[in-house]
Enzyme design. Sequence first.
Site, PDB file in Angstrom:
ATOM      1  N   CYS A   2      -4.812   3.994 -12.305  1.00  0.00           N
ATOM      2  CA  CYS A   2      -5.934   4.695 -12.892  1.00  0.00           C
ATOM      3  C   CYS A   2      -5.427   5.582 -14.027  1.00  0.00           C
ATOM      4  CB  CYS A   2      -6.705   5.589 -11.922  1.00  0.00           C
ATOM      5  SG  CYS A   2      -7.278   4.728 -10.459  1.00  0.00           S
ATOM      6  N   ARG A  27      -3.877   1.143 -17.583  1.00  0.00           N
ATOM      7  CA  ARG A  27      -3.569   1.629 -16.238  1.00  0.00           C
ATOM      8  C   ARG A  27      -4.565   1.147 -15.189  1.00  0.00           C
ATOM      9  NH1 ARG A  27       0.019   5.795 -16.335  1.00  0.00           N
ATOM     10  NH2 ARG A  27      -0.665   6.456 -14.268  1.00  0.00           N
ATOM     11  N   TRP A  74      -8.295   1.664 -11.350  1.00  0.00           N
ATOM     12  CA  TRP A  74      -7.754   0.478 -10.671  1.00  0.00           C
ATOM     13  C   TRP A  74      -8.047   0.719  -9.200  1.00  0.00           C
ATOM     14  CZ3 TRP A  74      -3.929  -0.712  -7.023  1.00  0.00           C
ATOM     15  CH2 TRP A  74      -3.585  -2.063  -6.954  1.00  0.00           C
ATOM     16  N   ASN A 100      -6.224  10.068  -9.785  1.00  0.00           N
ATOM     17  CA  ASN A 100      -5.356   8.888  -9.802  1.00  0.00           C
ATOM     18  C   ASN A 100      -4.432   9.013  -8.605  1.00  0.00           C
ATOM     19  OD1 ASN A 100      -3.518   6.840 -10.435  1.00  0.00           O
ATOM     20  ND2 ASN A 100      -2.396   8.111 -11.892  1.00  0.00           N
ATOM     21  N   GLY A 101      -4.527   8.078  -7.662  1.00  0.00           N
ATOM     22  CA  GLY A 101      -3.654   8.143  -6.483  1.00  0.00           C
ATOM     23  C   GLY A 101      -4.412   7.764  -5.227  1.00  0.00           C
ATOM     24  N   GLU A 487      11.151 -14.932 -14.755  1.00  0.00           N
ATOM     25  CA  GLU A 487      10.363 -14.083 -15.651  1.00  0.00           C
ATOM     26  C   GLU A 487       9.328 -14.923 -16.410  1.00  0.00           C
ATOM     27  OE1 GLU A 487       9.744 -11.100 -15.920  1.00  0.00           O
ATOM     28  OE2 GLU A 487       9.034 -10.779 -17.957  1.00  0.00           O
ATOM     29  N   LYS A 491       5.303 -14.338 -16.165  1.00  0.00           N
ATOM     30  CA  LYS A 491       4.484 -14.091 -17.364  1.00  0.00           C
ATOM     31  C   LYS A 491       3.286 -15.017 -17.381  1.00  0.00           C
ATOM     32  CE  LYS A 491       5.691 -11.301 -18.188  1.00  0.00           C
ATOM     33  NZ  LYS A 491       6.443 -10.115 -18.003  1.00  0.00           N
ATOM     34  N   GLU A 494       0.662 -14.198 -14.473  1.00  0.00           N
ATOM     35  CA  GLU A 494      -0.092 -12.945 -14.527  1.00  0.00           C
ATOM     36  C   GLU A 494      -1.132 -12.912 -15.645  1.00  0.00           C
ATOM     37  OE1 GLU A 494       2.060  -9.242 -15.182  1.00  0.00           O
ATOM     38  OE2 GLU A 494       3.523 -10.268 -16.407  1.00  0.00           O
ATOM     39  N   HIS A 510      15.656 -29.088  -3.133  1.00  0.00           N
ATOM     40  CA  HIS A 510      15.476 -28.597  -1.768  1.00  0.00           C
ATOM     41  C   HIS A 510      14.014 -28.292  -1.462  1.00  0.00           C
ATOM     42  CE1 HIS A 510      19.811 -28.413  -1.188  1.00  0.00           C
ATOM     43  NE2 HIS A 510      19.844 -28.009  -2.445  1.00  0.00           N
ATOM     44  N   LYS A 609      -0.905  -1.559 -15.468  1.00  0.00           N
ATOM     45  CA  LYS A 609       0.424  -1.459 -16.082  1.00  0.00           C
ATOM     46  C   LYS A 609       1.437  -0.782 -15.176  1.00  0.00           C
ATOM     47  CE  LYS A 609       3.298  -1.938 -19.485  1.00  0.00           C
ATOM     48  NZ  LYS A 609       3.833  -3.299 -19.643  1.00  0.00           N
TER      49      LYS A 609
END
Length: 614
Positions: A2, A27, A74, A100-101, A487, A491, A494, A510, A609
Amino acid sequence: MCGIVGYIGNREAFPIIINGLKRLEYRGYDSAGAALYNGNLIIKKTKGKVKDLEALFTDPKDKEGTIGIGHTRWATHGEPNDVNAHPHVSNSGNLVIVHNGIIENYDSIRQMLTSRGYTFQSDTDTEVLINLIEDVMKKENVKLGKAVQIALNEVVGAYAIVVFDKNNPDEIVLARLGSPLAVGIGKGEYFIASDASPFIEFTKDALYLEDEQMAIIKKYKEPEIRNIKDDEIIAPYIQELQISLDQIEKGGYDHFMLKEIYEQPNVLKDTMRGRVLPQKNIIKLSGIDNNLNKFLNADRIIMVGAGTSWHAGLVGEYLFEELARIPVEVEYSSEFRYRNPIIKENDIVMPISQSGETADTLAAIKLSKEKGAFIYGICNVVGSSIPRESHSGTYTHAGPEIGVASTKAFTTQVNVLTMMALKLAKEKGTISAPEFNQYLTELENIPQKINRVLENDLYIQQIAHHYKDAANFLYLGRGFNFPVALEGALKLKEISYIHAEGYPAAEMKHGPIALIDENMPVVVIATKKGQYEKVVSNIQEIKSRKGKIIAIVTEGDEQVKKLADHVIEIPETLEPLTPLLATIPLQLLSYYIAIYRGCNVDQPRNLAKSVTVE
Ligand code: M6R
């Protein structure tokens, strides 16, 4: 997560709040809301983005007022809808809060308040907190600041909050524990935000609240900062901000992610400026110089991080072990913090983080400190919690990264780890002076080699168009390129929502090979050096099962060209430096696939983020 914003002063608060929220949308963007006071308390909030919130302010009168707070969410407690959106108001209608939290014990507080006659509109922990503050104010007959302090001593969890009372609109109260909060200091006016980006055009002077601190802010008065627990008064420590407005704007690019991909040649130069000095044959890193004995005597380095930062740690493992011969373990901070890890006296714990606020990584630091470890942080955001909690460290100097998908943060982290590994290799004598010099010279060449990789942009767009409808992707690499494969897959998933997995190329046999058919695109990092011939064999295996191959190869490669459906060339470099180049085409590929699929690349669904909650 947030983002929160607040303003108190003599300007109209509305544009400051709205523009500030837009900058903080990275955020979280499940819902947005704002509260202003202009004789009346105006509160508007909505599910969706800040532009949806802005559209609700149709009456110019509603935009008036010189005190205000705003929030971009968020979601944690309660689904993202209008009612759960912040700000939240107390039962009397006087107090208003953004948060925020997470308040972990909100349920028991809610029950207590319900038994005292309080009612709740939303499912949020935040509405419980503002009513707890109101209850304290009434019960104890205290002012807002004192009530906030008493209430916060009763809650368990993490928070950055901004609160005001419509009956006293000359004062705003803020507090933090575990979630960041910056205060921009103007002439008699104050800007409050989760980071400094909302107020960068108004002031360069800022103070950052520390954990368990609160501030009472009034126009034209010094902020009053106190420890929440013991009420001790803290002298404000004002810092000069180093970021500029153009760093946090798109600068002509369609998206922050594309801008940040293209910034990489320059930011890598920033990362190395004054540090990589081939003429003197040295690498200067004050964090290592000041703690050289600790590093030389380290039995082990434990790198901890999440997501992309964890991938950078994996590259770090290859670098430190190959070059400096120091044993390295790389751990997800979320696992590390809960598994009672064995940390010995001579271990160095190295948190890696772009934001410096990732809750699990901060918890991993706390645990390691309790066990007596030396903490060496690698971080991008200057002054954020992780560097402040570390004993020493190195900043990556990537500049603000706004796109939710990490790009330049990753390459600068890898760059810092490369410099550290090389410096320690030299100190330990595990590489020769000429070899060291060759690395330094080549490191200096990396930015212009990235520029050459970026010249493939149009071709990568064509490849992206070809595969935009794929349902799955595999990414394969070996050695230094194995974390690059991870990575690349992260990318893609997401930002495009295509299912993608990264594997060490040899692991394909495997299990994942069962997935390969004519519909499976496989991205293989097949650069010369390392285990090139073995990767070529892996490519043959994919080909014989009709998989589609997109290969990242070294310029001039002929062997893979004959096998692959598409090849993207990158310039030749020393093997340990390959991740700095091989990552770039994978970033562009994900970006363009996501664009062709109509996805919001800068703000992918369900993500934020910085993950400041568990
Ligand atoms: O700020 P941090 O580097 O600590 O963040 C860690 C992860 O949340 C982050 O890398 C995340 O995985 C990115 N969205 C990846 O692009």
